[in-house]
Design an enzyme around this catalytic site. Sequence first.
Site, PDB file in Angstrom:
ATOM      1  N   LYS A  14       0.693  -1.201   0.045  1.00 35.75           N
ATOM      2  CA  LYS A  14       0.063  -0.150   0.135  1.00 35.75           C
ATOM      3  C   LYS A  14       0.930   1.279  -0.126  1.00 35.75           C
ATOM      4  O   LYS A  14       0.669   2.492  -0.773  1.00 35.75           O
ATOM      5  CB  LYS A  14      -0.778   0.082   1.080  1.00 35.75           C
ATOM      6  CG  LYS A  14      -2.035  -1.202   1.215  1.00 35.75           C
ATOM      7  CD  LYS A  14      -2.795  -0.926   2.413  1.00 35.75           C
ATOM      8  CE  LYS A  14      -2.221  -0.968   3.603  1.00 35.75           C
ATOM      9  NZ  LYS A  14      -1.796  -2.331   4.333  1.00 35.75           N
ATOM     10  N   ARG A 134      11.217  -1.444  11.744  1.00 35.86           N
ATOM     11  CA  ARG A 134      10.057  -1.521  12.351  1.00 35.86           C
ATOM     12  C   ARG A 134       9.671  -2.444  13.152  1.00 35.86           C
ATOM     13  O   ARG A 134       9.570  -3.580  13.144  1.00 35.86           O
ATOM     14  CB  ARG A 134       9.039  -1.408  10.732  1.00 35.86           C
ATOM     15  CG  ARG A 134       7.803  -0.353  11.208  1.00 35.86           C
ATOM     16  CD  ARG A 134       7.040  -0.491  10.057  1.00 35.86           C
ATOM     17  NE  ARG A 134       5.741  -0.872  10.484  1.00 35.86           N
ATOM     18  CZ  ARG A 134       4.685  -0.763   9.610  1.00 35.86           C
ATOM     19  NH1 ARG A 134       4.604  -0.120   8.558  1.00 35.86           N
ATOM     20  NH2 ARG A 134       3.506  -1.184  10.111  1.00 35.86           N
TER      21      ARG A 134
HETATM   22  P1  AMP Z   1       0.166   0.099   9.165  1.00 40.06           P
HETATM   23  O1  AMP Z   1       1.591   1.249   9.059  1.00 40.06           O
HETATM   24  O2  AMP Z   1      -0.827   0.779   8.129  1.00 40.06           O
HETATM   25  O3  AMP Z   1       0.569  -0.974   8.675  1.00 40.06           O
HETATM   26  O4  AMP Z   1      -0.160   0.509  10.581  1.00 40.06           O
HETATM   27  C1  AMP Z   1       0.560   0.104  11.623  1.00 40.06           C
HETATM   28  C2  AMP Z   1      -0.150  -0.126  12.994  1.00 40.06           C
HETATM   29  O5  AMP Z   1      -0.982   1.194  13.230  1.00 40.06           O
HETATM   30  C3  AMP Z   1      -1.446  -1.138  12.689  1.00 40.06           C
HETATM   31  O6  AMP Z   1      -0.908  -2.556  13.116  1.00 40.06           O
HETATM   32  C4  AMP Z   1      -2.594  -0.504  13.858  1.00 40.06           C
HETATM   33  O7  AMP Z   1      -1.895  -0.919  15.139  1.00 40.06           O
HETATM   34  C5  AMP Z   1      -2.235   0.857  13.713  1.00 40.06           C
HETATM   35  N1  AMP Z   1      -3.258   1.367  12.797  1.00 40.06           N
HETATM   36  C6  AMP Z   1      -2.827   2.191  11.520  1.00 40.06           C
HETATM   37  N2  AMP Z   1      -4.075   2.426  11.116  1.00 40.06           N
HETATM   38  C7  AMP Z   1      -5.117   2.027  11.828  1.00 40.06           C
HETATM   39  C8  AMP Z   1      -6.464   2.171  11.512  1.00 40.06           C
HETATM   40  N3  AMP Z   1      -7.164   2.905  10.409  1.00 40.06           N
HETATM   41  N4  AMP Z   1      -7.237   1.541  12.245  1.00 40.06           N
HETATM   42  C9  AMP Z   1      -6.707   1.304  13.651  1.00 40.06           C
HETATM   43  N5  AMP Z   1      -5.459   1.133  13.823  1.00 40.06           N
HETATM   44  C10 AMP Z   1      -4.520   1.584  12.965  1.00 40.06           C
END
Ligand code: AMP
Length: 189
Positions: A14, A134
């Site tokens: 993404k 990360r």
């Molecule tokens: P990402 O970088 O999009 O993979 O997000 C990393 C982490 O941030 C996820 O595993 C969640 O803990 C939190 N997070 C990101 N976006 C959301 C969302 N839309 N709703 C809830 N938690 C989120």
Amino acid sequence: MLNIVIFGAPGSGKGTQSERIVAKYGVNHISTGDVLRAQIKAGTELGMTAKGYIDQGQLLPDELIIDILAQTLDGFKDSKGVIFDGFPRTIAQAEALKKMLAERGQEVSIMLDLDVPEDELMTRLIKRGQESGRADDNEETIKKRLVVYHSQTSPLIDWYKNDGKYQHINGLGTMEGIFAEIAEAIDKI
Ligand code: AMP
């Protein structure tokens, strides 16, 4: 207004594809994960709350993340549209997004579902963890994030199909090849 939801499991590409969409279409980019990581780095209260959830591979409460999204959206002026990356992740978030955009006389133009097989997701995320450091890209947390994806986030596929916005994208292949499929879908809107 081009409002794109880029969707997919963790590791589906993404973020990478969002950068290309921004470069080609000049839209603003909201990555809720990036917003939260910036808050953690800055040591804010929100960051400290977020860290607890992220380290456990769990989603933050809907109200909190919807609030963050609304604030970020209001910060964009003279926007050509927005790419939503990592949001929505629950049905409640999708409903809130629909309402938020409707209040601004807008709607989601398309939802792009980057479809990548599970073994490939795991390989990519472990590699990303080694390269970027990360914290949530370790095997144990990745497994939890995939469980959360299947239980809380993947129901959005049917939700967006019902809303007439769903577009499947084959997320396997070269970055260029995947982007070509994305651009073709966006150009057809
Ligand atoms: P990402 O970088 O999009 O993979 O997000 C990393 C982490 O941030 C996820 O595993 C969640 O803990 C939190 N997070 C990101 N976006 C959301 C969302 N839309 N709703 C809830 N938690 C989120």
